[in-house]
Scaffold this motif. Structure first.
Motif, mmCIF file in Angstrom:
data_model
loop_
_atom_site.group_PDB
_atom_site.id
_atom_site.type_symbol
_atom_site.label_atom_id
_atom_site.label_comp_id
_atom_site.label_asym_id
_atom_site.label_seq_id
_atom_site.Cartn_x
_atom_site.Cartn_y
_atom_site.Cartn_z
ATOM 1 N N THR A 124 0.801 -1.232 0.000
ATOM 2 C CA THR A 124 0.000 0.000 0.000
ATOM 3 C C THR A 124 0.830 1.277 0.000
ATOM 4 O OG1 THR A 124 -0.112 -0.052 2.431
ATOM 5 C CG2 THR A 124 -1.882 -1.149 1.198
ATOM 6 N N LEU A 125 2.126 1.189 0.237
ATOM 7 C CA LEU A 125 2.939 2.407 0.302
ATOM 8 C C LEU A 125 2.899 3.174 -1.004
ATOM 9 C CD1 LEU A 125 4.898 4.227 1.791
ATOM 10 C CD2 LEU A 125 6.766 2.734 1.064
ATOM 11 N N TRP A 128 -0.513 5.029 -1.402
ATOM 12 C CA TRP A 128 -0.631 6.275 -0.632
ATOM 13 C C TRP A 128 0.225 7.380 -1.235
ATOM 14 C CZ3 TRP A 128 -4.649 6.526 2.192
ATOM 15 C CH2 TRP A 128 -5.128 5.415 2.893
ATOM 16 N N LEU A 131 -1.684 8.784 -4.095
ATOM 17 C CA LEU A 131 -2.822 9.611 -3.698
ATOM 18 C C LEU A 131 -2.381 10.982 -3.197
ATOM 19 C CD1 LEU A 131 -5.041 6.972 -1.840
ATOM 20 C CD2 LEU A 131 -5.436 7.979 -4.099
ATOM 21 N N PHE A 132 -1.241 11.024 -2.518
ATOM 22 C CA PHE A 132 -0.726 12.291 -1.973
ATOM 23 C C PHE A 132 0.711 12.491 -2.451
ATOM 24 C CE2 PHE A 132 -3.780 10.477 1.044
ATOM 25 C CZ PHE A 132 -4.714 11.494 1.107
ATOM 26 N N GLY A 138 1.202 11.325 2.401
ATOM 27 C CA GLY A 138 1.148 9.964 1.882
ATOM 28 C C GLY A 138 1.932 8.993 2.739
ATOM 29 N N GLU A 140 2.656 9.441 5.920
ATOM 30 C CA GLU A 140 1.951 9.349 7.197
ATOM 31 C C GLU A 140 0.752 8.413 7.095
ATOM 32 O OE1 GLU A 140 2.718 10.479 10.091
ATOM 33 O OE2 GLU A 140 4.447 11.682 9.552
ATOM 34 N N CYS A 141 0.002 8.507 6.006
ATOM 35 C CA CYS A 141 -1.147 7.613 5.818
ATOM 36 C C CYS A 141 -0.699 6.159 5.717
ATOM 37 C CB CYS A 141 -1.919 8.018 4.561
ATOM 38 S SG CYS A 141 -2.837 9.560 4.712
ATOM 39 N N ALA A 142 0.413 5.917 5.048
ATOM 40 C CA ALA A 142 0.932 4.550 4.967
ATOM 41 C C ALA A 142 1.326 4.033 6.344
ATOM 42 C CB ALA A 142 2.130 4.509 4.016
ATOM 43 N N PHE A 145 -1.855 3.361 8.283
ATOM 44 C CA PHE A 145 -2.498 2.150 7.765
ATOM 45 C C PHE A 145 -1.801 0.896 8.270
ATOM 46 C CE2 PHE A 145 -3.200 -1.140 4.541
ATOM 47 C CZ PHE A 145 -4.584 -1.139 4.489
#
Length: 215
Positions: A124-125, A128, A131-132, A138, A140-142, A145
């Motif tokens: 998923t890295l 993200w 997406l950002f 991005g 941080e979201c990874a 998650f």
């Protein structure tokens, strides 16, 4: 005279209570203000520009940066815990209340919890980052998650188990009181499943520290 003294003591007690309540309100207000200031301060780091080619290969070990690093880590942990709780409520309720989807959701949850957390992170890295792009949000979201996948599965299983093992008396009481699905969820399901949910939430929060380091 006795009545006058008692009224005087009552007035003094009321004044003391008013002062204590004012002090408590001021303390809570100051704590909320500090919390909002910290969130605003930390949010600047999330929107900072990010370029994988020029990103630093090591983290600064200056002790002055440790409070900031700790605050960022705690924020990631609590955001992941909040998202895990929301996911638990939705997924476990759907699996326990919708009999047609239970045969799909429960085995799927079992498969997802068997996947290593670092496997989710590696897959998923790139998503993200797409997406950002050009922002640390991005990354941080990874990270959030990855922590989310280390917390959510046992919380969901615990809440699901509390729903399917709910006593028949509670079900009959909810039907007799004609509770809506929303009312039953907040007045019956959540209070009954709160103990296993809180216990597994604490265990998940502790286990999430390991994957915080990895992420």
């Amino acid at each position: 005279m006795a009545m006058l003294r008692s009224s005087t003591f009552t007035g003094q007690e009321a004044a003391l209570r008013t002062r204590s309540q004012f002090a408590a309100d001021a303390l809570v207000l100051a704590a909320v203000a500090v919390l909002f200031w910290l969130l605003i301060r930390l949010s600047h780091g999330f929107t900072a520009p990010f370029n994988p080619a020029s990103a630093p290969s090591s983290v600064s070990t200056d002790p002055a940066n440790l409070p900031y690093y700790a605050a960022r880590s705690l924020l990631r942990m609590f955001v992941a815990l909040i998202v895990s709780t929301i996911f638990t409520f939705i997924y476990a309720t759907a699996a326990a209340r919708l009999r047609r989807t239970e045969k799909i959701l429960v085995p799927l949850l079992d498969i997802l919890q068997s996947v290593p957390v670092l496997g989710f992170l590696s897959v998923t890295l790139s998503v993200w980052l797409m997406l950002f792009p050009h922002s640390e949000l991005g990354v941080e979201c990874a990270s959030v998650f990855a922590i989310f996948t280390s917390q959510v599965w046992n919380m969901t299983f615990a809440f699901y188990q509390s729903l399917v093992t709910q006593p028949r008396d509670l079900d009959e009481a909810a039907r007799l009181l004609r509770l809506t699905k929303w009312q039953r969820f907040w007045r019956v399901d959540v209070p009954y499943g709160m103990l296993p949910l809180v216990w597994n939430g604490m265990m998940s929060f502790g286990g999430g520290w390991f994957f915080l380091i990895a992420s």
